[in-house]
Design a protein around this motif. Sequence first.
Motif, PDB file in Angstrom:
ATOM      1  N   ALA A  16      -7.242  22.493 -87.752  1.00 35.64           N
ATOM      2  CA  ALA A  16      -7.048  21.102 -87.345  1.00 35.64           C
ATOM      3  C   ALA A  16      -8.264  20.257 -87.706  1.00 35.64           C
ATOM      4  O   ALA A  16      -8.145  19.077 -88.031  1.00 35.64           O
ATOM      5  N   GLY A  17      -9.426  20.874 -87.655  1.00 40.21           N
ATOM      6  CA  GLY A  17     -10.659  20.116 -87.807  1.00 40.21           C
ATOM      7  C   GLY A  17     -11.000  19.720 -89.226  1.00 40.21           C
ATOM      8  O   GLY A  17     -11.469  18.602 -89.456  1.00 40.21           O
ATOM      9  N   SER A  18     -10.732  20.606 -90.188  1.00 45.97           N
ATOM     10  CA  SER A  18     -11.193  20.293 -91.547  1.00 45.97           C
ATOM     11  C   SER A  18     -10.563  19.037 -92.139  1.00 45.97           C
ATOM     12  O   SER A  18     -11.286  18.214 -92.698  1.00 45.97           O
ATOM     13  N   ALA A  23     -11.195  13.299 -93.478  1.00 50.34           N
ATOM     14  CA  ALA A  23     -10.791  11.907 -93.300  1.00 50.34           C
ATOM     15  C   ALA A  23     -11.960  11.082 -92.774  1.00 50.34           C
ATOM     16  O   ALA A  23     -12.214   9.966 -93.240  1.00 50.34           O
ATOM     17  N   LEU A  24     -12.663  11.639 -91.809  1.00 51.23           N
ATOM     18  CA  LEU A  24     -13.810  10.930 -91.244  1.00 51.23           C
ATOM     19  C   LEU A  24     -14.875  10.698 -92.317  1.00 51.23           C
ATOM     20  O   LEU A  24     -15.426   9.606 -92.439  1.00 51.23           O
ATOM     21  N   VAL A  28     -15.741   7.088 -93.016  1.00 54.40           N
ATOM     22  CA  VAL A  28     -16.941   6.616 -92.339  1.00 54.40           C
ATOM     23  C   VAL A  28     -18.188   6.704 -93.218  1.00 54.40           C
ATOM     24  O   VAL A  28     -19.033   5.812 -93.196  1.00 54.40           O
ATOM     25  N   PHE A  29     -18.274   7.760 -94.016  1.00 55.79           N
ATOM     26  CA  PHE A  29     -19.497   7.979 -94.775  1.00 55.79           C
ATOM     27  C   PHE A  29     -19.863   6.814 -95.703  1.00 55.79           C
ATOM     28  O   PHE A  29     -20.988   6.304 -95.651  1.00 55.79           O
ATOM     29  N   PRO A  30     -18.908   6.316 -96.514  1.00 55.44           N
ATOM     30  CA  PRO A  30     -19.259   5.175 -97.380  1.00 55.44           C
ATOM     31  C   PRO A  30     -19.667   3.954 -96.559  1.00 55.44           C
ATOM     32  O   PRO A  30     -20.605   3.242 -96.925  1.00 55.44           O
ATOM     33  N   LEU A  31     -18.962   3.742 -95.456  1.00 53.20           N
ATOM     34  CA  LEU A  31     -19.296   2.601 -94.611  1.00 53.20           C
ATOM     35  C   LEU A  31     -20.718   2.732 -94.069  1.00 53.20           C
ATOM     36  O   LEU A  31     -21.467   1.756 -94.010  1.00 53.20           O
ATOM     37  N   LEU A  32     -21.058   3.963 -93.705  1.00 57.38           N
ATOM     38  CA  LEU A  32     -22.375   4.221 -93.139  1.00 57.38           C
ATOM     39  C   LEU A  32     -23.475   3.949 -94.164  1.00 57.38           C
ATOM     40  O   LEU A  32     -24.471   3.271 -93.877  1.00 57.38           O
TER      41      LEU A  32
END
Lengths: 280, 363
Positions: A16-18, A23-24, A28-32
């Motif tokens: 479930a986590g991968s 997705a996160l 999120v990474f580019p936004l960060l």
Amino acid sequence: MSVANTPGRLRDWLVAGSPLLLALALGVFPLLTLFVESIGPGLGGENYAEVLSPLYRGALLYSIGVGVGVTAVCLAVAYPITYWIAHRCPDRYRLIALVSVTLPLWLNYVVLNYAWVWILARGGVVNRILVGTGLLDSSLDLLYNNISMGIGFVYIYLPYVVLTMYVSMERLDYQLIEAARDLGASDVRVFLDIVLPRTLPGAAAATLIVYARIAGAFATPEILGSPGNVMIARLVVQAFRQYTNYGFAAALSFVFLLLVLGTLGLGALSPRVRRELRQW
Amino acid sequence: MNALAVDDLRKTFGGEPAVDDISLTVEQGEFFSLIGPSGCGKTTTLRMLAGLLTPDAGQVMLNGDDVTDRPARERATNMVFQDLVLFPHMSVAENVGYGLARSGVTEPERGQRVEDALALVNLAGFGDRDPSDLSGGQRQRVALARALVNDPAILLLDEPLASLDRALREDMQAEFRRIQRDSDTTFLYVTHDQESAMSMSDRVAVMRDGRIVNVGPPRQLYTDPQTRFVASFLGDATLLDGDVIRREGPDVVVQTGAGPLRADADAASYAVGDTVTVAVRPEAVTLGGGDLTGTVTDVAYKGFYEEATVDCSGAELVVRRERNTAAPDTAPSADGGTDLPFRVGETVELGVSRAVLVRDERR
């Protein structure tokens, strides 16, 4: 809770986590990184100070205005179209009607814009017809203004709005409309009391999809809009490519994102919208 | 004055007449039912009366006014839909008050009338609930209140009980009847369920293939059905074909496959030798000591009675016998064992106490 430590439980978490992690990371990474870039160099915040100067403030507000206006026009056009397709169109023509309305979805975005250049230009289709039939003596300037840009926007984004609205409109029980009529409702009341509240989730979803994309669009204002009216996307692109001022471009993008979220939040303040959204 | 008068109403779908020139009148304060099998045109008729469907021809009069060309919202009719279609985004009180608001009734009168209507359907105090919080029977009542509160010239009900289970349906039938009396509203009730129609209605019209084949009080339709279809649609009936062999006063004697049967008829309209159809209700068939003899071919247990299909020289008759539930099946009773169940293959003697002549409804 000894179960928590069994290998099966761990595997479940991984399975479930991968994807969630992916997705996160993608979201999120580019936004960060963008955000880190925007506050540098040296955590000064000068980038943000510059964004709020009158020139950029104007472009931001204009972009939001175009986004709100074009979204409103799209919804206004999509309502009668989807109502007709869902409740008036004979069953066997429904798919054809839906496909023909959404046909532009399958063409290249830039090509769609140039199609309107060809239609609205001085030597274009509309002018040739108007002059040819003797309605006008000389050609009109139809291109490179807010109207031509608006037409292009509506043409390109209407299919998304229609498809999203159609789902809601189709789920609207036609008998509710008949019941309202039976109880004495005029057509306007039927729309306000039945159709609008029952399809508000669709309208909200359509707004979520197209509003930010219109406000932040690049190609349509470049190709069909007035050179004098600058929308935010051009400024961001300029900052990135001409001035290679990444920090400023990132700050501009973030302020725009906040504005978009802010205006969407404003819509969600309406109790009626909130009530409908809760049913999702 | 008639609350409703319909004259030669007609509606055609794709060349097929769904409603074929029907005429009927409903009196003020009457509970009138329109019954028939699925597809007989009863719902189409109702929708034309409500103004939701435009008739191809004919006239609809409400309280003496011609409303044929008026849309639904300009008609003094209100409808209870089969699926009820309460407005899901409105509270119970908003639902019930919707029609009043549209006709310009303002607060506080509107609130008062909504309260009265909810009290009439035994839902006082439910105004603030959402329709989704209510049970099936309660939603039923809200739908009724939403229509009744507008004080319509005629209330149109489109099988609103069809989705309820049997026990609740019977409760609601009694409720409908009570509410109809208490509110003194004219009801036009459409259903395919002859039982509920007969138990609620002052008069019933039986429809078939877009036409009304028989109208009258339930008792009259049941005891003196005019056609084969009405006889078998309203309750059970055995239909026997035969020839008139003689006339006896107002009755005729018909030679059927099962034997000679004396039947009620307007004797003048039948001559000796005519081929006719006789309808016999199971409860008119008596067991033992009759003119007919037959063999039991099938037995069905129905609770307090038992039903046997009896073959009388090729013609099948149905006979019923009440079960004495106090005595077990195997214990012979004093009068020689009539409490014993029917047995397949057993020979029985039957008498027919009442039979009626019916005609074929095809014109």
